[in-house]
Design a protein around this motif. Structure first.
Motif, PDB file in Angstrom:
ATOM      1  N   VAL A   2     -39.248  -4.941 111.694  1.00  0.00           N
ATOM      2  CA  VAL A   2     -37.768  -4.456 111.627  1.00  0.00           C
ATOM      3  C   VAL A   2     -38.647  -3.255 109.703  1.00  0.00           C
ATOM      4  O   VAL A   2     -38.707  -4.868 108.898  1.00  0.00           O
ATOM      5  CB  VAL A   2     -36.858  -5.355 111.693  1.00  0.00           C
ATOM      6  CG1 VAL A   2     -35.558  -4.744 110.664  1.00  0.00           C
ATOM      7  CG2 VAL A   2     -36.508  -6.398 112.344  1.00  0.00           C
ATOM      8  N   ARG A   3     -38.203  -2.400 110.248  1.00  0.00           N
ATOM      9  CA  ARG A   3     -38.121  -1.523 109.097  1.00  0.00           C
ATOM     10  C   ARG A   3     -37.271  -1.796 107.746  1.00  0.00           C
ATOM     11  O   ARG A   3     -36.445  -2.538 107.849  1.00  0.00           O
ATOM     12  CB  ARG A   3     -38.203   0.168 109.233  1.00  0.00           C
ATOM     13  CG  ARG A   3     -39.522   0.474 110.611  1.00  0.00           C
ATOM     14  CD  ARG A   3     -39.242   1.836 110.979  1.00  0.00           C
ATOM     15  NE  ARG A   3     -38.048   2.339 111.238  1.00  0.00           N
ATOM     16  CZ  ARG A   3     -37.603   3.621 111.467  1.00  0.00           C
ATOM     17  NH1 ARG A   3     -38.192   4.458 111.222  1.00  0.00           N
ATOM     18  NH2 ARG A   3     -36.307   4.124 111.816  1.00  0.00           N
ATOM     19  N   ARG A 159     -30.791   7.665 116.236  1.00  0.00           N
ATOM     20  CA  ARG A 159     -30.034   7.735 115.540  1.00  0.00           C
ATOM     21  C   ARG A 159     -29.024   7.450 116.194  1.00  0.00           C
ATOM     22  O   ARG A 159     -26.986   8.048 116.305  1.00  0.00           O
ATOM     23  CB  ARG A 159     -29.318   9.306 115.299  1.00  0.00           C
ATOM     24  CG  ARG A 159     -31.033  10.027 114.306  1.00  0.00           C
ATOM     25  CD  ARG A 159     -31.048  11.664 114.577  1.00  0.00           C
ATOM     26  NE  ARG A 159     -30.635  12.045 115.241  1.00  0.00           N
ATOM     27  CZ  ARG A 159     -31.432  13.157 115.272  1.00  0.00           C
ATOM     28  NH1 ARG A 159     -32.354  13.216 115.747  1.00  0.00           N
ATOM     29  NH2 ARG A 159     -31.035  13.926 116.830  1.00  0.00           N
ATOM     30  N   VAL A 160     -28.599   6.361 115.773  1.00  0.00           N
ATOM     31  CA  VAL A 160     -27.676   5.261 116.983  1.00  0.00           C
ATOM     32  C   VAL A 160     -26.836   4.465 115.209  1.00  0.00           C
ATOM     33  O   VAL A 160     -27.921   3.527 114.805  1.00  0.00           O
ATOM     34  CB  VAL A 160     -27.597   4.261 117.341  1.00  0.00           C
ATOM     35  CG1 VAL A 160     -26.247   3.645 118.481  1.00  0.00           C
ATOM     36  CG2 VAL A 160     -28.437   5.652 118.941  1.00  0.00           C
ATOM     37  N   ARG A 176     -36.214   1.032 123.769  1.00  0.00           N
ATOM     38  CA  ARG A 176     -37.115   2.095 122.799  1.00  0.00           C
ATOM     39  C   ARG A 176     -35.744   2.700 121.565  1.00  0.00           C
ATOM     40  O   ARG A 176     -34.405   3.055 121.745  1.00  0.00           O
ATOM     41  CB  ARG A 176     -37.159   3.079 123.395  1.00  0.00           C
ATOM     42  CG  ARG A 176     -38.637   2.171 124.014  1.00  0.00           C
ATOM     43  CD  ARG A 176     -39.090   3.696 125.009  1.00  0.00           C
ATOM     44  NE  ARG A 176     -38.509   4.352 125.380  1.00  0.00           N
ATOM     45  CZ  ARG A 176     -38.707   5.241 126.473  1.00  0.00           C
ATOM     46  NH1 ARG A 176     -39.884   5.974 125.569  1.00  0.00           N
ATOM     47  NH2 ARG A 176     -38.250   5.911 127.606  1.00  0.00           N
ATOM     48  N   MET A 177     -36.003   2.218 120.510  1.00  0.00           N
ATOM     49  CA  MET A 177     -34.743   2.515 119.504  1.00  0.00           C
ATOM     50  C   MET A 177     -35.776   3.620 118.467  1.00  0.00           C
ATOM     51  O   MET A 177     -37.360   3.385 118.180  1.00  0.00           O
ATOM     52  CB  MET A 177     -34.991   1.665 118.352  1.00  0.00           C
ATOM     53  CG  MET A 177     -33.550  -0.192 119.260  1.00  0.00           C
ATOM     54  SD  MET A 177     -33.379  -1.486 118.234  1.00  0.00           S
ATOM     55  CE  MET A 177     -32.210  -2.343 119.460  1.00  0.00           C
ATOM     56  N   ALA A 178     -35.303   4.297 117.141  1.00  0.00           N
ATOM     57  CA  ALA A 178     -35.609   4.992 116.955  1.00  0.00           C
ATOM     58  C   ALA A 178     -34.335   5.324 116.001  1.00  0.00           C
ATOM     59  O   ALA A 178     -33.313   5.971 116.239  1.00  0.00           O
ATOM     60  CB  ALA A 178     -36.500   6.184 117.291  1.00  0.00           C
ATOM     61  N   ASP A 179     -34.216   5.000 114.360  1.00  0.00           N
ATOM     62  CA  ASP A 179     -33.459   5.381 113.707  1.00  0.00           C
ATOM     63  C   ASP A 179     -32.111   4.518 114.365  1.00  0.00           C
ATOM     64  O   ASP A 179     -30.630   5.278 114.062  1.00  0.00           O
ATOM     65  CB  ASP A 179     -33.202   6.872 113.087  1.00  0.00           C
ATOM     66  CG  ASP A 179     -34.383   7.005 111.839  1.00  0.00           C
ATOM     67  OD1 ASP A 179     -34.548   7.028 111.548  1.00  0.00           O
ATOM     68  OD2 ASP A 179     -35.032   7.972 113.207  1.00  0.00           O
ATOM     69  N   VAL A 180     -32.164   2.935 114.792  1.00  0.00           N
ATOM     70  CA  VAL A 180     -31.003   1.904 114.798  1.00  0.00           C
ATOM     71  C   VAL A 180     -30.134   1.856 113.724  1.00  0.00           C
ATOM     72  O   VAL A 180     -30.532   1.116 113.045  1.00  0.00           O
ATOM     73  CB  VAL A 180     -31.137   1.870 116.136  1.00  0.00           C
ATOM     74  CG1 VAL A 180     -30.198   1.341 116.622  1.00  0.00           C
ATOM     75  CG2 VAL A 180     -31.876   3.045 117.532  1.00  0.00           C
ATOM     76  N   ASP A 181     -29.256   2.078 112.797  1.00  0.00           N
ATOM     77  CA  ASP A 181     -28.988   1.170 112.406  1.00  0.00           C
ATOM     78  C   ASP A 181     -27.748   0.089 112.552  1.00  0.00           C
ATOM     79  O   ASP A 181     -26.545   0.071 112.512  1.00  0.00           O
ATOM     80  CB  ASP A 181     -28.117   1.770 110.818  1.00  0.00           C
ATOM     81  CG  ASP A 181     -28.076   2.012 109.416  1.00  0.00           C
ATOM     82  OD1 ASP A 181     -28.242  -0.106 109.672  1.00  0.00           O
ATOM     83  OD2 ASP A 181     -27.413   2.846 108.955  1.00  0.00           O
ATOM     84  N   LEU A 197     -36.167  -4.482 118.805  1.00  0.00           N
ATOM     85  CA  LEU A 197     -36.083  -4.125 117.370  1.00  0.00           C
ATOM     86  C   LEU A 197     -37.042  -3.560 116.648  1.00  0.00           C
ATOM     87  O   LEU A 197     -35.965  -2.978 115.631  1.00  0.00           O
ATOM     88  CB  LEU A 197     -35.108  -5.657 116.432  1.00  0.00           C
ATOM     89  CG  LEU A 197     -34.049  -6.095 116.622  1.00  0.00           C
ATOM     90  CD1 LEU A 197     -33.676  -7.391 116.286  1.00  0.00           C
ATOM     91  CD2 LEU A 197     -32.911  -5.079 117.534  1.00  0.00           C
ATOM     92  N   ALA A 198     -38.078  -3.077 116.978  1.00  0.00           N
ATOM     93  CA  ALA A 198     -38.616  -2.013 116.363  1.00  0.00           C
ATOM     94  C   ALA A 198     -38.295  -0.701 116.835  1.00  0.00           C
ATOM     95  O   ALA A 198     -37.551  -0.344 117.525  1.00  0.00           O
ATOM     96  CB  ALA A 198     -40.060  -1.739 116.851  1.00  0.00           C
ATOM     97  N   GLY A 199     -37.701  -0.434 114.868  1.00  0.00           N
ATOM     98  CA  GLY A 199     -37.155   1.266 115.094  1.00  0.00           C
ATOM     99  C   GLY A 199     -35.730   0.840 114.407  1.00  0.00           C
ATOM    100  O   GLY A 199     -34.733   1.939 114.605  1.00  0.00           O
ATOM    101  N   ALA A 200     -35.344  -0.082 113.997  1.00  0.00           N
ATOM    102  CA  ALA A 200     -33.991  -0.685 113.668  1.00  0.00           C
ATOM    103  C   ALA A 200     -34.174  -0.814 112.117  1.00  0.00           C
ATOM    104  O   ALA A 200     -35.210  -1.302 111.832  1.00  0.00           O
ATOM    105  CB  ALA A 200     -32.191  -1.573 114.659  1.00  0.00           C
TER     106      ALA A 200
END
Length: 224
Positions: A2-3, A159-160, A176-181, A197-200
């Protein structure tokens, strides 16, 4: 996995900017497959069971309509507002929603698997058993709504944002997630897919709540 939750690390979702023209009331009896609807207002109608497969809705408003078992697979809904709609089993599989606001909906078992959502805001209301399997979501905001057992299995989320909404029993399997807040979700209950959750980004409090599931995924035993 998780970032970091730093604000600068998250790209914000782009929201729709709707400016509906003056709308004409819909005076037709039933929707038609591959129908073309432009600049119309559907208000206080019973559209239950109607078939609008492949239909196109452009610059439209759908307000307080019943959509039980409505067949809208592969429909295109563009620059439109859906407000106060209700129904169970609405079929929007493979549909395209772009620049759309869904406000105060009361829906159950909505089929959006394989759909594409871009610049969409879901604000208020409650949706039970939302099926978004293998859908693609880009610039989508869930705001102040309740999602009960939503299924995002195999979907792509870019971007969700989930803001002040309740995610109960969510399935993120294979996502697959990218910039999920997820930081501002009022409730975050992940039933499956914590490994996706990688990318969240999540908050420290959410990390604490998810720690047992994360430890289990990593094969770590926590022994007092």
């Amino acid at each position: 996995m998780v970032r970091s939750g730093r604000q600068q690390s998250v790209k914000a979702a782009r929201r729709p900017e709707l400016r509906l023209p003056e709308l004409a009331p819909w005076d037709g009896r039933e929707l038609e497959p591959d129908g073309d609807y432009d600049g119309l207002e559907f208000a206080d109608l019973d559209l239950a069971g109607q078939e609008g497969v492949g239909a196109r809705f452009m610059d439209c408003a759908v307000r307080r309509c019943a959509l039980d078992e409505a067949g809208l697979a592969k429909a295109r809904i563009l620059d439109s507002v859906l407000e106060g709609v209700r129904g169970v089993g609405t079929d929007l599989s493979g549909a395209s929603l772009r620049d759309v606001e869904l406000v105060d909906a009361r829906l159950g078992g909505v089929q959006l698997h394989g759909a594409g959502l871009e610049r969409v805001v879901v604000r208020g209301g409650k949706i039970d058993y939302l099926n978004l399997r293998k859908a693609r979501l880009r610039d989508v905001v869930f705001e102040g709504c309740v999602l009960v057992e939503p299924d995002f299995g195999g979907a792509v989320l870019e971007r969700v944002e989930f803001r002040d909404c309740a995610l109960r029993g969510v399935d993120f399997s294979g996502v697959r997630m990218a910039d999920v807040d997820l930081r501002e979700a009022a409730v975050l209950e992940i039933a499956r897919g914590v490994d996706a959750l990688a990318g969240a980004v999540i908050s420290p409090a959410q990390l604490f709540d998810l720690a047992p599931a994360l430890a289990s995924q990593l094969g770590v035993r926590v022994v007092p």
